[in-house]
Design a protein around this motif. Structure first.
Motif, PDB file in Angstrom:
ATOM      1  N   PRO A 296      47.264  -9.490  24.963  1.00  0.00           N
ATOM      2  CA  PRO A 296      47.053  -8.747  26.218  1.00  0.00           C
ATOM      3  C   PRO A 296      46.520  -7.342  25.946  1.00  0.00           C
ATOM      4  CG  PRO A 296      49.232  -9.778  26.160  1.00  0.00           C
ATOM      5  CD  PRO A 296      48.670  -9.881  24.773  1.00  0.00           C
ATOM      6  N   PRO A 297      45.697  -6.815  26.833  1.00  0.00           N
ATOM      7  CA  PRO A 297      45.178  -5.449  26.654  1.00  0.00           C
ATOM      8  C   PRO A 297      46.290  -4.398  26.542  1.00  0.00           C
ATOM      9  CG  PRO A 297      43.911  -6.595  28.320  1.00  0.00           C
ATOM     10  CD  PRO A 297      45.061  -7.482  27.979  1.00  0.00           C
ATOM     11  N   GLN A 298      47.444  -4.650  27.193  1.00  0.00           N
ATOM     12  CA  GLN A 298      48.543  -3.693  27.088  1.00  0.00           C
ATOM     13  C   GLN A 298      49.015  -3.560  25.647  1.00  0.00           C
ATOM     14  OE1 GLN A 298      48.317  -6.219  29.142  1.00  0.00           O
ATOM     15  NE2 GLN A 298      48.727  -5.590  31.259  1.00  0.00           N
ATOM     16  N   THR A 299      49.016  -4.677  24.925  1.00  0.00           N
ATOM     17  CA  THR A 299      49.397  -4.637  23.514  1.00  0.00           C
ATOM     18  C   THR A 299      48.352  -3.885  22.703  1.00  0.00           C
ATOM     19  OG1 THR A 299      50.552  -6.754  23.745  1.00  0.00           O
ATOM     20  CG2 THR A 299      50.001  -6.047  21.508  1.00  0.00           C
ATOM     21  N   MET A 300      47.073  -4.107  23.010  1.00  0.00           N
ATOM     22  CA  MET A 300      46.007  -3.376  22.319  1.00  0.00           C
ATOM     23  C   MET A 300      46.154  -1.877  22.546  1.00  0.00           C
ATOM     24  SD  MET A 300      42.632  -5.686  23.079  1.00  0.00           S
ATOM     25  CE  MET A 300      42.684  -7.479  22.940  1.00  0.00           C
TER      26      MET A 300
ATOM     27  N   LEU B 214      41.240   1.526  33.679  1.00  0.00           N
ATOM     28  CA  LEU B 214      40.277   2.379  32.994  1.00  0.00           C
ATOM     29  C   LEU B 214      40.216   2.040  31.509  1.00  0.00           C
ATOM     30  CD1 LEU B 214      38.332   4.791  33.047  1.00  0.00           C
ATOM     31  CD2 LEU B 214      40.306   6.287  32.625  1.00  0.00           C
ATOM     32  N   PHE B 215      41.362   1.782  30.902  1.00  0.00           N
ATOM     33  CA  PHE B 215      41.403   1.442  29.473  1.00  0.00           C
ATOM     34  C   PHE B 215      40.565   0.205  29.183  1.00  0.00           C
ATOM     35  CE2 PHE B 215      43.331  -1.167  26.106  1.00  0.00           C
ATOM     36  CZ  PHE B 215      43.216  -0.303  25.022  1.00  0.00           C
ATOM     37  N   THR B 216      40.741  -0.857  29.941  1.00  0.00           N
ATOM     38  CA  THR B 216      40.008  -2.097  29.675  1.00  0.00           C
ATOM     39  C   THR B 216      38.527  -1.950  30.001  1.00  0.00           C
ATOM     40  OG1 THR B 216      40.752  -2.890  31.865  1.00  0.00           O
ATOM     41  CG2 THR B 216      41.980  -3.642  29.932  1.00  0.00           C
ATOM     42  N   ARG B 217      38.193  -1.155  31.041  1.00  0.00           N
ATOM     43  CA  ARG B 217      36.781  -0.934  31.360  1.00  0.00           C
ATOM     44  C   ARG B 217      36.080  -0.204  30.225  1.00  0.00           C
ATOM     45  NH1 ARG B 217      38.719   0.206  36.538  1.00  0.00           N
ATOM     46  NH2 ARG B 217      38.549   2.462  36.220  1.00  0.00           N
ATOM     47  N   LEU B 218      36.710   0.858  29.731  1.00  0.00           N
ATOM     48  CA  LEU B 218      36.108   1.634  28.653  1.00  0.00           C
ATOM     49  C   LEU B 218      36.016   0.811  27.374  1.00  0.00           C
ATOM     50  CD1 LEU B 218      37.812   5.120  29.181  1.00  0.00           C
ATOM     51  CD2 LEU B 218      35.532   4.391  29.893  1.00  0.00           C
ATOM     52  N   LEU B 219      37.062   0.058  27.067  1.00  0.00           N
ATOM     53  CA  LEU B 219      37.067  -0.731  25.834  1.00  0.00           C
ATOM     54  C   LEU B 219      36.003  -1.819  25.882  1.00  0.00           C
ATOM     55  CD1 LEU B 219      38.416  -1.207  23.120  1.00  0.00           C
ATOM     56  CD2 LEU B 219      40.099  -2.664  24.268  1.00  0.00           C
ATOM     57  N   ALA B 220      35.910  -2.551  26.996  1.00  0.00           N
ATOM     58  CA  ALA B 220      34.899  -3.602  27.111  1.00  0.00           C
ATOM     59  C   ALA B 220      33.493  -3.012  27.096  1.00  0.00           C
ATOM     60  CB  ALA B 220      35.121  -4.403  28.395  1.00  0.00           C
ATOM     61  N   GLY B 221      33.305  -1.874  27.748  1.00  0.00           N
ATOM     62  CA  GLY B 221      31.996  -1.220  27.730  1.00  0.00           C
ATOM     63  C   GLY B 221      31.602  -0.779  26.336  1.00  0.00           C
ATOM     64  N   ALA B 222      32.569  -0.253  25.572  1.00  0.00           N
ATOM     65  CA  ALA B 222      32.279   0.206  24.212  1.00  0.00           C
ATOM     66  C   ALA B 222      31.918  -0.960  23.301  1.00  0.00           C
ATOM     67  CB  ALA B 222      33.485   0.951  23.644  1.00  0.00           C
ATOM     68  N   VAL B 223      32.641  -2.074  23.400  1.00  0.00           N
ATOM     69  CA  VAL B 223      32.326  -3.259  22.584  1.00  0.00           C
ATOM     70  C   VAL B 223      30.924  -3.761  22.909  1.00  0.00           C
ATOM     71  CG1 VAL B 223      32.925  -5.677  22.174  1.00  0.00           C
ATOM     72  CG2 VAL B 223      34.724  -3.943  22.233  1.00  0.00           C
TER      73      VAL B 223
ATOM     74  N   LEU C 236      36.653  -8.669  24.427  1.00  0.00           N
ATOM     75  CA  LEU C 236      36.019  -8.935  25.728  1.00  0.00           C
ATOM     76  C   LEU C 236      36.683 -10.115  26.425  1.00  0.00           C
ATOM     77  CD1 LEU C 236      32.219  -8.518  24.871  1.00  0.00           C
ATOM     78  CD2 LEU C 236      33.641  -6.979  26.232  1.00  0.00           C
ATOM     79  N   MET C 237      36.982 -11.159  25.669  1.00  0.00           N
ATOM     80  CA  MET C 237      37.632 -12.342  26.275  1.00  0.00           C
ATOM     81  C   MET C 237      39.051 -12.029  26.735  1.00  0.00           C
ATOM     82  SD  MET C 237      36.218 -15.316  23.710  1.00  0.00           S
ATOM     83  CE  MET C 237      34.450 -15.568  23.501  1.00  0.00           C
ATOM     84  N   SER C 238      39.764 -11.175  25.983  1.00  0.00           N
ATOM     85  CA  SER C 238      41.101 -10.781  26.397  1.00  0.00           C
ATOM     86  C   SER C 238      41.065  -9.998  27.703  1.00  0.00           C
ATOM     87  CB  SER C 238      41.747  -9.921  25.304  1.00  0.00           C
ATOM     88  OG  SER C 238      42.981  -9.395  25.734  1.00  0.00           O
ATOM     89  N   VAL C 239      40.105  -9.075  27.812  1.00  0.00           N
ATOM     90  CA  VAL C 239      39.973  -8.294  29.047  1.00  0.00           C
ATOM     91  C   VAL C 239      39.669  -9.212  30.221  1.00  0.00           C
ATOM     92  CG1 VAL C 239      38.562  -6.562  30.226  1.00  0.00           C
ATOM     93  CG2 VAL C 239      39.272  -6.189  27.844  1.00  0.00           C
ATOM     94  N   GLN C 240      38.769 -10.172  30.021  1.00  0.00           N
ATOM     95  CA  GLN C 240      38.411 -11.098  31.093  1.00  0.00           C
ATOM     96  C   GLN C 240      39.588 -12.013  31.452  1.00  0.00           C
ATOM     97  OE1 GLN C 240      36.007 -11.292  33.078  1.00  0.00           O
ATOM     98  NE2 GLN C 240      36.073 -13.371  33.918  1.00  0.00           N
ATOM     99  N   ARG C 241      40.294 -12.462  30.441  1.00  0.00           N
ATOM    100  CA  ARG C 241      41.369 -13.435  30.662  1.00  0.00           C
ATOM    101  C   ARG C 241      42.577 -12.799  31.365  1.00  0.00           C
ATOM    102  NH1 ARG C 241      45.468 -15.847  26.292  1.00  0.00           N
ATOM    103  NH2 ARG C 241      46.523 -17.354  27.625  1.00  0.00           N
ATOM    104  N   HIS C 242      42.871 -11.545  31.024  1.00  0.00           N
ATOM    105  CA  HIS C 242      44.070 -10.895  31.546  1.00  0.00           C
ATOM    106  C   HIS C 242      43.781  -9.986  32.739  1.00  0.00           C
ATOM    107  CE1 HIS C 242      45.299 -12.013  27.395  1.00  0.00           C
ATOM    108  NE2 HIS C 242      46.447 -12.248  27.978  1.00  0.00           N
ATOM    109  N   ARG C 243      42.759 -10.320  33.522  1.00  0.00           N
ATOM    110  CA  ARG C 243      42.456  -9.487  34.685  1.00  0.00           C
ATOM    111  C   ARG C 243      43.593  -9.492  35.677  1.00  0.00           C
ATOM    112  NH1 ARG C 243      37.080 -11.232  37.349  1.00  0.00           N
ATOM    113  NH2 ARG C 243      37.968 -13.275  36.909  1.00  0.00           N
TER     114      ARG C 243
END
Length: 365
Positions: free
Chosen positions: A71-75, A303-312, A358-365
């Protein structure tokens, strides 16, 4: 008996097994397939290359699957420790690193590792965590702190020297800072300062780095020396014409005129054998990869997941743009592989890790 207890083992495991995002998986799978086809031709005189790459792909897919289930929270909780570990390892490289080919990039801790690869992911993780923490009360001091967090590992990597990786880490971090709310005016001012500082940067560059810039300006000033490889690469791209010479029929690669033809210069092999039409297909695949990554970023819930996915996604873009640009002779040669196509385990693992994020961000929306 509760509902959870009545489910079959497949129903319980299915969300974890099928963690991959279907569009992203199809795009990455297509790029990996094209890469294997090109690698077979480029390494036809090097036994074992394709099998080694298949093992690398298997390892990268496993990493992608594991990360997709985190999960993104763990990241977010891992961001600061990962960044601190990465910087500590870079300092250790500067002090005790293994020197190869004049560069001190590796660290031996039972096995040989390249800590700069960790920073490609740890840097955007850290900055995404920082902007999530600062959300709602961002000030100009926040961007200064973010710039310092970015500058420290970028400087440590650049002095190894490893200009290509330093550039990738800088682009990954800069994309987070920009997506975090940096204004266009401030960005323009930074570009102006950077351009004004180029003469100063020139004095700090190593001789081989200056040679690469001069070779970019005029590769024919030393056609049989420093300019030989880039000239041969451009010949390979141009000789492919519209439809190419055909698979395994490239002469520049098979006569060993193209340097690093299975890694950094694999695009030249592909262009010679598949021509302009093949290049258009390849560009469409990379554009789809960028489009899917940005779509995931735009639909991310925090915001965390948006920035992380955008950076990747920007890491993928930078990889592809820089590699194609250097092979085509429009930017200086740096050690950046073509994503999901070049031979190599370390870069492929980093790219797989990014795909898993990216898949984690999409999966855990």
């Amino acid at each position: 008996m509760g509902l959870a207890d009545s489910r079959s083992w497949w129903q319980r495991l299915r969300p974890y097994v099928l963690a991959f995002d279907a569009p992203l998986t199809l795009i990455i799978g297509a790029l990996l397939s094209v890469g294997l086809i090109t690698l077979y031709s480029a390494g036809i005189a090097i036994p074992g290359k394709v099998w080694d790459q298949l093992r690398n792909i298997a390892a990268a897919v496993l990493v992608m699957w594991l990360v997709a289930n985190i999960p993104p929270q763990t990241m977010m909780r891992l961001a600061v420790p990962a960044y601190a570990l990465g910087v500590a390892l870079l300092v250790a490289v500067a002090l005790f690193g293994v020197i190869k080919g004049g560069s001190r990039r590796w660290l031996y801790i039972g096995t040989q590792i390249q800590p700069s690869e960790l920073m490609k992911i740890a840097m955007p993780l850290m900055l995404a965590w920082f902007f999530q923490r600062e959300q709602g009360h961002l000030r100009w001091q926040s961007y200064v702190i973010a710039a310092v967090l970015l500058a420290v590992p970028a400087w440590l990597i650049g002095r190894q020297p490893d200009l290509g990786t330093a550039m990738l880490v800088t682009m990954a971090g800069a994309s987070v800072i920009f997506l975090g709310g940096l204004s266009w005016k401030a960005l323009g001012a930074l570009f102006a300062v950077g351009a004004a500082g180029l003469p100063v940067l020139w004095t700090f560059m190593h001789d081989y780095q200056r040679d690469r810039v001069l070779t970019l300006i005029d590769p024919y000033h030393d056609p049989l020396g420093k300019g030989f490889h880039i000239i041969q690469s451009m010949i390979a791209i141009g000789s492919g014409g519209v439809s190419g010479k055909g698979w395994t029929n490239g002469t520049q690669a098979h006569l060993e005129f193209i340097p690093e033809r299975t890694t950094d210069f694999i695009f030249a092999v592909f262009s010679e054998e598949f021509g302009l039409l093949g290049n258009l297909v390849l560009l469409v695949l990379y554009l789809l990869l960028i489009w899917r990554g940005m779509a995931i970023a735009m639909n991310a819930p925090t915001l965390f997941t948006r920035l992380l996915a955008g950076a990747v996604t920007m890491i993928y873009f930078t990889y592809a743009f820089v590699n194609m640009g250097m092979v085509s002779g429009i930017i200086p040669v740096v050690g950046v592989p073509l994503p999901f196509m070049s031979y190599g385990g370390t870069a492929l693992m980093t790219l797989g890790l990014g795909g898993g994020i990216l898949m984690s961000v999409q999966r855990h929306r």
